[in-house]
Design a protein around this motif. Structure first.
Motif: not given
Length: 369
Positions: A97, A101, A296, A307, A310
């Motif tokens: 992630r 990202c 996110q 997240a 991220g």
């Protein structure tokens, strides 16, 4: 526990309330622009995290602690508490992630906006965004194709509440540091528009972002999911996206900030090819990473520790885009603007790398089954 209105098994009445809520959020995003935020940038996850990276001196581009970031995160946290959701999730492929990202942020720096700003550019009449929109849809569609063949980011599981509270804490600290006079560039710098990035009054920005974070958490809206619905399933997420665009367009029109054109658009450029390929990368990475940059932020506010990773990737990618000559320059009165010199190699290289990663993960899943 209250399930997000655009997700799960909900009545049509509930989903319609979500669509109306997104219409209202589009109006609020335009209000931030009318109050001083950059054109067609009432709320933007990638751009505002880029500005945060600049405030933290990670690059030499735009530098400002924007209150919209902690506002969205705190709004999502408050709604999660009110709806009695468990605050604390983790356990997916966090490193993947982070890198996905980062790649998504690089694509956003070439297009000059994340998918949420893309919707505002569409609503503001930016024909460059309309022309590049198919790239975003194709990117999301390719990600969905790999998911159907076994790709997965991994499933998050419930984690202790302190894990879930790390995201709101980390993302709120820069605003607190600015308020405490810790030397970070914030809304007080250039409040009259003469110095520093354009900005709405910080209390107004914080208040609207708080409301926006609550709405996005309550609805479960994500621009990636809206594009995904074009390829199957119910279309309520898509109607919510269209409602947001309509709300933004109506408010911009009333405020005298709407005009349909290729030229003269705020913080945009007219290089169709690289706008399209950049959005393809954004859609692809957003599909693989579980959501667009604003999503996110919302998930980090809801307590998803992965997240937060991220969001760190978005900060990293935005800083890299500016430091390595990848980020695009906005078109000015006397020039066309366009992607940085290193953008073509970066976008094409990242597309190949991300596709290769997804193919390897899909083969692994098939072999394991």
């Amino acid at each position: 526990m209250i399930v997000p209105m655009l997700r799960g098994d909900q009545s049509n009445g509930t989903r319609m309330r979500a669509v109306v809520s997104m219409l209202g959020l589009g109006v609020l995003a335009a209000l931030l622009v009318l109050a001083g935020n950059p054109g067609n940038m009432g709320l933007c996850g990638a751009c505002f995290l880029r500005d945060l990276a600049g405030a933290l001196r990670l690059h030499q581009g735009p530098a400002i602690v924007r209150p919209e970031v902690p506002g969205v995160v705190l709004g999502a946290l408050l709604w999660s508490l009110l709806s009695r959701r468990h605050i604390g999730r983790s356990g997916s492929h966090a490193v993947a992630r982070l890198l996905l990202c980062a790649a998504m942020a690089i694509g956003a720096m070439v297009f000059l906006g994340c998918p949420f700003r893309m919707l505002q550019r569409l609503g503001g009449g930016d024909l460059n965004a309309w022309l590049a929109l198919p790239g975003f849809v194709v990117g999301v569609g390719v990600a969905r194709w790999f998911e159907q063949r076994g790709y997965s980011l991994g499933k998050t599981q419930e984690a202790p509440r302190p894990i879930g509270l790390l995201g709101p804490l980390v993302l709120f600290v820069p605003l607190l540091a600015w308020l405490a006079g810790a030397g970070l560039a914030g809304p007080a710098f250039g409040a009259d528009g003469a110095v520093g990035p354009a900005q709405a009054p910080w209390l107004l920005a914080l208040g609207i972002a708080l409301l926006g974070g609550g709405v996005l958490s309550a609805t479960g809206f994500c621009a990636i999911s809206a594009a995904r619905s074009l390829f199957g399933g119910q279309r309520w997420m898509l109607w919510a996206a269209l409602a947001f665009v309509l709300g933004y367009a109506l408010a911009a029109l009333v405020g005298g900030r709407w005009h349909a054109s290729f030229d003269g658009q705020p913080i945009a450029h007219g290089d169709w090819l690289w706008n399209t390929l950049a959005l393809l990368l954004v859609g692809l990475c957003g599909g693989f990473a579980g959501g667009c940059p604003v999503r996110q932020l919302v998930m980090a506010g809801e307590g998803n520790g992965d997240a937060l990773v991220g969001c760190a990737g978005l900060v990293l990618g935005a800083a890299m885009a500016h430091n390595l000559g990848i980020a695009a320059a906005a078109a000015g009165p006397g020039g066309a603007g366009g992607p940085g010199a290193a953008a073509p190699a970066a976008i094409l290289g990242l597309l190949l790398a991300v596709l290769g990663y997804a193919a390897a993960m899909s083969r692994r899943s098939v072999a394991a089954s």
